[in-house]
Design an enzyme around this catalytic site. Structure first.
Site, short mmCIF file in Angstrom:
data_model
loop_
_atom_site.label_atom_id
_atom_site.label_comp_id
_atom_site.label_asym_id
_atom_site.label_seq_id
_atom_site.Cartn_x
_atom_site.Cartn_y
_atom_site.Cartn_z
N HIS A 94 36.20 47.34 32.45
CA HIS A 94 37.58 47.48 31.99
C HIS A 94 37.61 47.34 30.46
O HIS A 94 36.86 46.55 29.90
CB HIS A 94 38.46 46.42 32.65
CG HIS A 94 39.91 46.67 32.41
ND1 HIS A 94 40.53 46.36 31.24
CD2 HIS A 94 40.86 47.24 33.21
CE1 HIS A 94 41.80 46.71 31.31
NE2 HIS A 94 42.03 47.25 32.50
N GLU A 165 40.89 55.58 31.53
CA GLU A 165 41.93 54.70 30.99
C GLU A 165 41.86 54.70 29.46
O GLU A 165 41.14 53.88 28.87
CB GLU A 165 41.73 53.26 31.49
CG GLU A 165 41.83 53.10 32.98
CD GLU A 165 42.30 51.70 33.36
OE1 GLU A 165 43.32 51.60 34.04
OE2 GLU A 165 41.66 50.72 32.94
#
Ligand code: PEP
Length: 256
Positions: A94, A165
């Protein structure tokens, strides 16, 4: 199949996680067609959330893992430990972790360890605002994909989820446009097909970055978008319920 993943980050404790998990089940109740739904509470809430989602259509995910199986790694959690807790998915690389704690190579080791333990890695890739401004998003994402996918030896029923993302869209309220997402997803899919042909059929590409109840449909209706990874809006039950409803609507309309 469309996939919806809620990343609850460090935003909720155990009691709130349990309430959210109940809310997710309620939001899906009675729907004819539902997305593959994964909730990712903090480690400390996994055991309690597991009790809520066990034997339902909602899967349990974790937000991180360590690549070694066991040993003197104080503070770390292995893929095997997660599997023992009923976890089926794990977020890897992430951007919030890449910014503070880990490199591209570490993300690759984590993704490989996840597969070995039978977990589905959700590999996050994406460029920063500066990199986008320099139009280097393809170069950055390619570098991240090479590091994350090269160590993988997928076999059998193994799956890999890639979440595009863009860092500038995470938590900013300013999502990419669906067109931007579609272009990057097509690029990611093409790159995987060319460079990692054995993963082509196993890899799905999700979009993440300021997805909420009002914009989820616009992403999910795109064929190139296999699903969404939702952060902030996933801890607001009404918002996340609307994201899930949007996914149900797309699946019903498109029969996917
Ligand atoms: C995320 O953290 O993965 C994310 C997409 O966050 P947000 O939805 O809040 O932008």
């Amino acid at each position: 199949m469309k996939t919806v993943i809620g990343n609850w980050k460090m935003n909720v404790g155990t009691r709130e996680s349990v309430a959210l998990a109940r809310g997710v089940l309620l939001a899906l109740r009675g729907k004819k067609a539902i997305p593959e739904t994964v909730v990712c509470p903090p480690f400390t809430a996994l055991a309690e959330v597991r009790k809520i989602v066990a034997r339902t259509h909602v899967a349990l995910g974790a937000q991180d893992l360590f690549w070694e199986d066991s040993g003197a790694y104080t503070g770390e959690i292995s893929a095997r430990m997660l599997a023992e807790h009923g976890v089926s998915h794990v977020i890897v690389g992430h951007s919030e972790r890449r910014a503070l704690f880990e490199t591209d190579e570490m993300a690759g080791k984590k993704a490989a360890a996840a597969l070995v333990a039978g977990l589905t890695p959700v590999i996050c890739v994406g460029e920063t605002a500066v990199e986008r401004k320099a139009e280097s998003q393809a170069v950055v994402v390619k570098r991240q994909l090479v590091a994350a996918l090269s160590p993988l030896k997928a076999k059998g029923k193994d799956r890999v989820l890639v979440a595009y993302e863009p860092v500038w869209a995470i938590g900013t309220g300013e999502p990419a446009t669906p067109n931007d997402a579609v272009a990057m997803h097509a690029f990611i899919r093409g790159f995987i097909a060319e460079s990692f042909p054995s993963l082509t059929k196993r890899a799905q590409v999700l979009y993440g970055g300021s997805v909420d109840g009002t914009n989820a449909y616009a992403f999910l209706r795109e064929k190139e978008v296999d699903g969404v990874l939702v952060g902030g809006a996933s801890v607001k039950m009404k918002e996340f319920g609307d994201v899930l409803s949007a996914a149900c609507e797309v699946i019903e309309k498109q029969g996917v």
